[in-house]
Motif scaffolding. Structure first.
Motif, PDB file in Angstrom:
ATOM      1  N   VAL A   1      12.046   6.517  -5.013  1.00 39.18           N
ATOM      2  CA  VAL A   1      12.847   5.339  -4.654  1.00 39.18           C
ATOM      3  C   VAL A   1      13.072   5.287  -3.149  1.00 39.18           C
ATOM      4  N   GLY A   2      13.329   6.444  -2.532  1.00 36.49           N
ATOM      5  CA  GLY A   2      13.505   6.482  -1.083  1.00 36.49           C
ATOM      6  C   GLY A   2      12.246   6.044  -0.350  1.00 36.49           C
ATOM      7  N   SER A   3      11.084   6.469  -0.842  1.00 45.67           N
ATOM      8  CA  SER A   3       9.817   6.074  -0.223  1.00 45.67           C
ATOM      9  C   SER A   3       9.588   4.573  -0.366  1.00 45.67           C
TER      10      SER A   3
ATOM     11  N   ALA B   1       0.839  -1.211   0.000  1.00 47.41           N
ATOM     12  CA  ALA B   1       0.000   0.000   0.000  1.00 47.41           C
ATOM     13  C   ALA B   1       0.871   1.257   0.000  1.00 47.41           C
ATOM     14  N   ILE B   2       1.968   1.251   0.776  1.00 48.39           N
ATOM     15  CA  ILE B   2       2.866   2.407   0.822  1.00 48.39           C
ATOM     16  C   ILE B   2       3.533   2.614  -0.536  1.00 48.39           C
ATOM     17  N   ILE B   3       3.949   1.519  -1.170  1.00 44.34           N
ATOM     18  CA  ILE B   3       4.600   1.615  -2.479  1.00 44.34           C
ATOM     19  C   ILE B   3       3.631   2.178  -3.518  1.00 44.34           C
ATOM     20  N   VAL B   4       2.381   1.724  -3.485  1.00 50.22           N
ATOM     21  CA  VAL B   4       1.376   2.242  -4.426  1.00 50.22           C
ATOM     22  C   VAL B   4       1.141   3.730  -4.201  1.00 50.22           C
ATOM     23  N   LEU B   5       1.051   4.145  -2.943  1.00 50.14           N
ATOM     24  CA  LEU B   5       0.862   5.570  -2.643  1.00 50.14           C
ATOM     25  C   LEU B   5       2.025   6.394  -3.176  1.00 50.14           C
ATOM     26  N   ALA B   6       3.243   5.880  -3.003  1.00 49.33           N
ATOM     27  CA  ALA B   6       4.424   6.598  -3.504  1.00 49.33           C
ATOM     28  C   ALA B   6       4.385   6.711  -5.022  1.00 49.33           C
TER      29      ALA B   6
END
Length: 278
Positions: free
Chosen positions: A262-264, A218-223
């Motif tokens: 990339v950092g996120s 979910a965090i990767i999709v948001l980023a």
């Protein structure tokens, strides 16, 4: 595609970036059962089944240790209410080991539903492609040989950065799949700790860590969604500036945005663990 080598180099780098971003979008919505044709999942299922026998043995061990540590005497164990409590704990712990894979897949399915909801709410079916502005293409193509020399250095360095960032980002997503596989394969051993009251924290920590790995998606999709919004509004290009300045300004701001993404993605695990108090 332009015949100019500098433009081609930049467009190839951006094409690689867009391809990896699209691959991430596909991988995040994919189940571990179907990843790479399901061959990896079959191996994980076999390992999980083999470790269930060890999990049952540890279940008895953790249960006995828990009884010894929580009961002051054997007389307490003979009390009906206490015996019933111990029996229910043992039965639930055995059920968690037996149906552990189903429970973990159900949790992953819930998180996948959250990811789909985020995508639908944002209105993104696919990530926005990053495209080289036409002003830069025209300015570079109009440059002479000597004017192109500094552009070669800028595009080589910028293109290399974009390539490296592309692969760093996709490696993080592949790393999430590896963690899902490893958690699923080894699950019977930490889940057996639920049999004993003193050891149950091991099982709780395991499940919270697994939930954190699932929520990384979910965090990767948001980023990726936030970056797609940036990509839909590219850096402003000054048409009156020199070609080298235009390219340097555009590449610099683009790489900065890519570094943030990339950092996120790389910190998704840390972000989720902080949210869950791990």
């Amino acid at each position: 595609m332009s015949d100019n080598w500098i433009v081609q180099n930049l467009e190839n780098a951006l094409e690689t970036w867009n391809a990896k971003l699209s691959e991430i979008w596909m991988l995040i919505t994919q189940s571990p059962e179907t990843f790479k044709g399901g061959s990896i999942w079959n191996v994980v299922v076999n390992i999980h089944g083999a470790l269930q026998a060890i999990g049952y043995a540890l279940l008895v061990l953790f249960f006995v240790v828990g009884v010894v540590k929580t009961c002051g005497s054997f007389a307490e164990v003979k009390k009906p209410e206490h015996a019933l409590k111990l029996f229910i704990r043992f039965a639930l712990a055995k059920g968690v080991i037996t149906y552990g894979m189903e429970l973990m897949l159900a949790l992953l399915s819930i998180v996948q539903g959250v990811i789909s909801s985020i995508m639908n709410a944002a209105g993104f079916g696919t990530p926005q492609a990053t495209v080289l502005p036409s002003e830069i293409v025209t300015a570079v193509e109009d440059c002479g040989f000597f004017e192109s020399i500094p552009l070669w250095a800028v595009t080589l360095i910028g293109g290399l950065f974009i390539w490296v960032l592309s692969f760093l980002m996709i490696l993080s997503v592949y790393g999430r799949f590896f963690k899902l596989y490893m958690y699923t394969a080894i699950a019977p051993i930490p889940l057996s700790s639920f049999a004993g009251e003193p050891s149950q924290n091991i099982g709780k920590s395991f499940l919270k860590s697994y939930a954190a790995v699932c929520l990384e998606g979910a965090i990767i999709v948001l980023a990726c969604i936030i970056f797609s919004v940036f990509a839909s509004s590219p850096p402003v290009v000054d048409p009156n500036a020199a070609a080298a300045s235009m390219v340097w300004s555009y590449i610099g701001e683009l790489i900065f945005n890519m570094l943030v993404l990339v950092g996120s993605v790389k910190m998704a695990d840390r972000i989720v663990r902080e949210m869950m108090g791990l």
